[in-house]
Motif scaffolding. Structure first.
Motif, PDB file in Angstrom:
ATOM      1  N   GLY A  99       4.731 -16.052   0.950  1.00 46.83           N
ATOM      2  CA  GLY A  99       4.799 -15.351   1.803  1.00 46.83           C
ATOM      3  C   GLY A  99       3.974 -14.603   0.679  1.00 46.83           C
ATOM      4  N   TYR A 100       3.661 -13.007   0.523  1.00 44.51           N
ATOM      5  CA  TYR A 100       2.409 -12.250   0.056  1.00 44.51           C
ATOM      6  C   TYR A 100       3.796 -10.546  -0.220  1.00 44.51           C
ATOM      7  CZ  TYR A 100      -1.872 -10.233  -0.813  1.00 44.51           C
ATOM      8  OH  TYR A 100      -2.872  -9.705  -1.167  1.00 44.51           O
ATOM      9  N   VAL A 101       3.075 -10.864  -1.982  1.00 54.13           N
ATOM     10  CA  VAL A 101       3.179  -9.798  -2.018  1.00 54.13           C
ATOM     11  C   VAL A 101       2.822  -8.433  -2.832  1.00 54.13           C
ATOM     12  CG1 VAL A 101       5.202  -8.676  -4.090  1.00 54.13           C
ATOM     13  CG2 VAL A 101       6.266 -10.225  -2.602  1.00 54.13           C
ATOM     14  N   ASN A 102       2.407  -7.537  -3.009  1.00 58.51           N
ATOM     15  CA  ASN A 102       1.114  -6.963  -3.908  1.00 58.51           C
ATOM     16  C   ASN A 102       2.162  -6.190  -5.170  1.00 58.51           C
ATOM     17  OD1 ASN A 102      -0.119  -4.903  -4.484  1.00 58.51           O
ATOM     18  ND2 ASN A 102      -0.759  -4.143  -2.298  1.00 58.51           N
ATOM     19  N   LYS A 103       1.695  -6.601  -5.967  1.00 58.08           N
ATOM     20  CA  LYS A 103       2.442  -6.440  -7.168  1.00 58.08           C
ATOM     21  C   LYS A 103       1.700  -5.418  -8.101  1.00 58.08           C
ATOM     22  CE  LYS A 103      -1.850  -8.451  -9.911  1.00 58.08           C
ATOM     23  NZ  LYS A 103      -2.342  -9.634 -10.756  1.00 58.08           N
ATOM     24  N   SER A 104       0.640  -4.876  -6.976  1.00 57.64           N
ATOM     25  CA  SER A 104       0.717  -3.132  -8.025  1.00 57.64           C
ATOM     26  C   SER A 104       1.634  -2.070  -7.013  1.00 57.64           C
ATOM     27  CB  SER A 104      -0.734  -2.869  -7.806  1.00 57.64           C
ATOM     28  OG  SER A 104      -1.702  -3.260  -8.619  1.00 57.64           O
TER      29      SER A 104
END
Lengths: 122, 132
Positions: A99-104
């Motif tokens: 998966g991929y999470v936008n940390k900002s």
């Protein structure tokens, strides 16, 4: 639950490790991909939060090395970055990221839910 | 849940602790580039510093600071990928932009408010034709 956070940015390392620990998780951090990869065998995490742009070894290289070491299907990796381009997301997925999470764009509840979901499927 | 007001207070010190060195690094490198002292390490470092500053500024909801940092990140990404010719004019305008970012970080420290860097961001985007 044991989380390995591989993230070169001091702010994000500090912020997310504190937040995850507040949720009762055991957190190990690494400031670059090389140290992060080396810590996998030692720490034996349940899940890895992996940044992409890092010195020494970037996130794509870590994913690739995990694949070569037979680890990518054993330990779920959530790519944790600000790169939002479809190319980079797809590249990470092809290398085995779950998966991929936008940390900002911070939403800790969503991140926590994703962590719990991925660790159950592992 | 997104960042709470308490989070912003709690993590402001951490933000400043990490943002200031990134700004200093960017200032040092851009001055070196203005003097023709270019190497791979400098380019990679300024790219990564701008990226990190943009990311953490976005997280802390300093959107204007994040936006200008992001344009600088894209300039050096473009240079690395050879999709952008980084001319001396672009270097000089980037140097001015970095000074504005420094001023914004200083304002965050002293008043909790970032500066409005919209015009600086638009000017740098216009010069480089960066769309993202």
């Amino acid at each position: 639950m044991k989380i390995l956070l591989i993230e070169d940015d001091t702010f994000f390392r500090g912020f997310y490790s504190t937040k995850l620990k507040e949720k009762g998780m055991e957190v190990e951090v690494a400031p670059d991909g090389e140290e992060g990869f080396n810590k996998i065998a030692v720490f034996n995490p349940d899940l890895i939060l992996l940044d992409i742009i890092m010195p020494k070894k970037d996130g794509f290289e870590v994913l690739s090395d995990m694949g070569k070491a037979g680890l990518i299907n054993k330990i779920p990796v959530l790519v944790f970055s600000t790169l939002g381009g479809e190319k980079d997301v797809e590249k990470a997925r092809l290398l085995g990221a779950r998966g991929y999470v936008n940390k900002s764009f911070f939403d800790f509840d969503k991140l926590y839910t994703r962590i719990m979901d991925l660790s159950k499927k592992a | 849940m997104p960042l709470t007001p308490d989070d912003k207070i709690k993590y402001k010190a951490l933000y400043l602790q990490t943002a200031k060195p990134y700004v200093s690094q960017m200032q040092e490198i851009i001055h070196a580039l203005q003097n023709g002292q270019e190497d791979e390490e400098k380019l990679e470092t300024i790219h990564r510093s701008a990226h990190s500053l943009s990311s953490q500024s976005t997280m802390m909801e300093y959107a204007s600071t994040a936006a200008l940092s992001h344009v600088i990140e894209l300039i050096f990404r473009g240079k690395k990928e050879k999709t952008l010719e980084v001319t001396p004019e672009i270097i000089n305008e980037t140097a001015k932009a970095i000074e504005q970012i420094k001023a914004s970080v200083d304002a965050i420290e002293s008043s909790d408010q970032e500066l409005d860097l919209t015009k600086d961001t638009e000017a740098l985007r216009g010069l480089t034709h960066i769309q993202e």
